[in-house]
Design a protein around this motif. Structure first.
Motif, PDB file in Angstrom:
ATOM      1  N   PRO A   1      44.135  43.359  42.854  1.00 56.66           N
ATOM      2  CA  PRO A   1      43.717  42.480  43.957  1.00 56.66           C
ATOM      3  C   PRO A   1      44.505  41.173  43.908  1.00 56.66           C
ATOM      4  N   SER A   2      44.681  40.514  45.060  1.00 53.78           N
ATOM      5  CA  SER A   2      45.454  39.266  45.091  1.00 53.78           C
ATOM      6  C   SER A   2      44.705  38.133  44.398  1.00 53.78           C
ATOM      7  N   VAL A   3      43.378  38.110  44.518  1.00 49.73           N
ATOM      8  CA  VAL A   3      42.536  37.116  43.835  1.00 49.73           C
ATOM      9  C   VAL A   3      41.257  37.805  43.393  1.00 49.73           C
ATOM     10  N   TYR A   4      40.773  37.449  42.207  1.00 48.01           N
ATOM     11  CA  TYR A   4      39.508  37.996  41.717  1.00 48.01           C
ATOM     12  C   TYR A   4      38.721  36.863  41.068  1.00 48.01           C
ATOM     13  N   ASN A   5      37.464  36.697  41.488  1.00 50.43           N
ATOM     14  CA  ASN A   5      36.579  35.667  40.936  1.00 50.43           C
ATOM     15  C   ASN A   5      35.394  36.319  40.250  1.00 50.43           C
ATOM     16  N   ASN A   6      34.959  35.723  39.136  1.00 47.36           N
ATOM     17  CA  ASN A   6      33.697  36.135  38.538  1.00 47.36           C
ATOM     18  C   ASN A   6      33.030  34.932  37.896  1.00 47.36           C
ATOM     19  N   SER A   7      31.718  34.892  38.012  1.00 44.20           N
ATOM     20  CA  SER A   7      30.933  33.831  37.397  1.00 44.20           C
ATOM     21  C   SER A   7      30.509  34.303  36.023  1.00 44.20           C
ATOM     22  N   ASP A   8      30.894  33.552  35.009  1.00 38.25           N
ATOM     23  CA  ASP A   8      30.561  33.920  33.647  1.00 38.25           C
ATOM     24  C   ASP A   8      30.689  32.673  32.788  1.00 38.25           C
ATOM     25  N   GLY A   9      29.858  32.537  31.799  1.00 42.11           N
ATOM     26  CA  GLY A   9      29.928  31.397  30.902  1.00 42.11           C
ATOM     27  C   GLY A   9      29.513  30.094  31.564  1.00 42.11           C
ATOM     28  N   GLY A  10      28.707  30.180  32.614  1.00 35.07           N
ATOM     29  CA  GLY A  10      28.239  28.979  33.289  1.00 35.07           C
ATOM     30  C   GLY A  10      29.240  28.388  34.248  1.00 35.07           C
ATOM     31  N   GLY A  11      30.342  29.074  34.493  1.00 34.93           N
ATOM     32  CA  GLY A  11      31.360  28.554  35.403  1.00 34.93           C
ATOM     33  C   GLY A  11      31.970  29.675  36.218  1.00 34.93           C
ATOM     34  N   LEU A  12      33.153  29.413  36.784  1.00 38.33           N
ATOM     35  CA  LEU A  12      33.816  30.383  37.642  1.00 38.33           C
ATOM     36  C   LEU A  12      35.214  30.668  37.110  1.00 38.33           C
ATOM     37  N   TRP A  13      35.507  31.932  36.872  1.00 37.69           N
ATOM     38  CA  TRP A  13      36.839  32.381  36.476  1.00 37.69           C
ATOM     39  C   TRP A  13      37.563  32.850  37.727  1.00 37.69           C
ATOM     40  N   THR A  14      38.773  32.345  37.962  1.00 37.70           N
ATOM     41  CA  THR A  14      39.593  32.784  39.086  1.00 37.70           C
ATOM     42  C   THR A  14      40.898  33.345  38.537  1.00 37.70           C
ATOM     43  N   GLN A  15      41.201  34.572  38.938  1.00 36.33           N
ATOM     44  CA  GLN A  15      42.438  35.232  38.525  1.00 36.33           C
ATOM     45  C   GLN A  15      43.273  35.466  39.777  1.00 36.33           C
ATOM     46  N   THR A  16      44.465  34.873  39.814  1.00 36.46           N
ATOM     47  CA  THR A  16      45.328  34.952  40.978  1.00 36.46           C
ATOM     48  C   THR A  16      46.585  35.737  40.635  1.00 36.46           C
ATOM     49  N   LEU A  17      46.874  36.764  41.426  1.00 40.99           N
ATOM     50  CA  LEU A  17      48.049  37.595  41.206  1.00 40.99           C
ATOM     51  C   LEU A  17      49.312  36.770  41.420  1.00 40.99           C
ATOM     52  N   THR A  18      50.197  36.759  40.423  1.00 43.24           N
ATOM     53  CA  THR A  18      51.458  36.019  40.550  1.00 43.24           C
ATOM     54  C   THR A  18      52.640  36.955  40.732  1.00 43.24           C
TER      55      THR A  18
ATOM     56  N   GLY B   1      46.043  30.340  31.021  1.00 40.90           N
ATOM     57  CA  GLY B   1      47.248  31.130  30.824  1.00 40.90           C
ATOM     58  C   GLY B   1      47.345  32.308  31.778  1.00 40.90           C
ATOM     59  N   THR B   2      48.042  33.349  31.346  1.00 38.49           N
ATOM     60  CA  THR B   2      48.223  34.538  32.181  1.00 38.49           C
ATOM     61  C   THR B   2      47.714  35.779  31.452  1.00 38.49           C
ATOM     62  N   LYS B   3      47.369  36.773  32.248  1.00 36.36           N
ATOM     63  CA  LYS B   3      46.931  38.079  31.736  1.00 36.36           C
ATOM     64  C   LYS B   3      47.680  39.144  32.534  1.00 36.36           C
ATOM     65  N   GLU B   4      47.945  40.255  31.880  1.00 39.13           N
ATOM     66  CA  GLU B   4      48.592  41.387  32.525  1.00 39.13           C
ATOM     67  C   GLU B   4      47.650  42.574  32.545  1.00 39.13           C
ATOM     68  N   TYR B   5      47.577  43.254  33.701  1.00 36.80           N
ATOM     69  CA  TYR B   5      46.700  44.415  33.836  1.00 36.80           C
ATOM     70  C   TYR B   5      47.447  45.549  34.517  1.00 36.80           C
ATOM     71  N   ARG B   6      47.125  46.774  34.135  1.00 39.32           N
ATOM     72  CA  ARG B   6      47.695  47.947  34.797  1.00 39.32           C
ATOM     73  C   ARG B   6      46.914  48.205  36.069  1.00 39.32           C
ATOM     74  N   CYS B   7      47.640  48.363  37.171  1.00 38.82           N
ATOM     75  CA  CYS B   7      47.019  48.553  38.487  1.00 38.82           C
ATOM     76  C   CYS B   7      47.014  50.027  38.861  1.00 38.82           C
ATOM     77  N   TYR B   8      45.871  50.637  38.899  1.00 31.81           N
ATOM     78  CA  TYR B   8      45.758  52.020  39.397  1.00 31.81           C
ATOM     79  C   TYR B   8      44.431  52.194  40.059  1.00 31.81           C
TER      80      TYR B   8
END
Length: 95
Positions: free
Chosen positions: A42-59, A88-95
Motif C-alpha cells: 500500500p502507498s500509506v499504512y497507519n496503525n494505532s499502537d503504543g499510545g500513538g500513531l505509526w505511519t508507514q509511507t511507501l518510498t 527509519g525505513t523498513k522493507e517488506y515483500r509485496c504479494y
C-alpha cells in the motif's frame, strides 16, 4: 524450578516471541509498525499502537534478484503529545 526462575524463563521466552508480560502475567504485543509483508505494498499504512500513531509511507518498489516485488517504507511515529519520531525505513515483500 523455583517461582522466580520460572518467571524469568517465561519473561525471556515471551520477549523472544515478541510479547511482554505484565506483573499479572497477561501477555500483550510489543508496540511498533505493522508488518506489511503480503499486504500488496500500500502507498500509506497507519496503525494505532503504543499510545500513538505509526505511519508507514511507501518510498520505492523494486524487484529483487529472486523476482519478488519489495517495498521500502519510511516509518514515522506520532506520540500522543503530537511529537514526531523518524523510525527509519523498513522493507517488506509485496504479494
Amino acid at each position: 524450578m523455583r517461582i522466580s526462575t520460572a518467571a524469568k524463563a517465561a519473561t525471556t521466552l515471551a520477549l523472544a516471541g515478541g510479547l511482554a508480560l505484565t506483573l499479572g502475567g497477561a501477555a500483550f504485543a510489543l508496540t511498533g509498525p505493522t508488518n506489511l509483508t503480503g499486504k500488496g505494498c500500500p502507498s500509506v499504512y497507519n496503525n494505532s499502537d503504543g499510545g500513538g500513531l505509526w505511519t508507514q509511507t511507501l518510498t520505492k518498489k523494486f524487484i529483487a534478484g529472486n523476482g519478488s516485488l519489495y517495498g521500502t517504507y519510511k516509518v514515522v511515529f506520532r506520540s500522543p503529545a503530537g511529537n514526531l519520531s523518524n523510525e527509519g525505513t523498513k522493507e517488506y515483500r509485496c504479494y
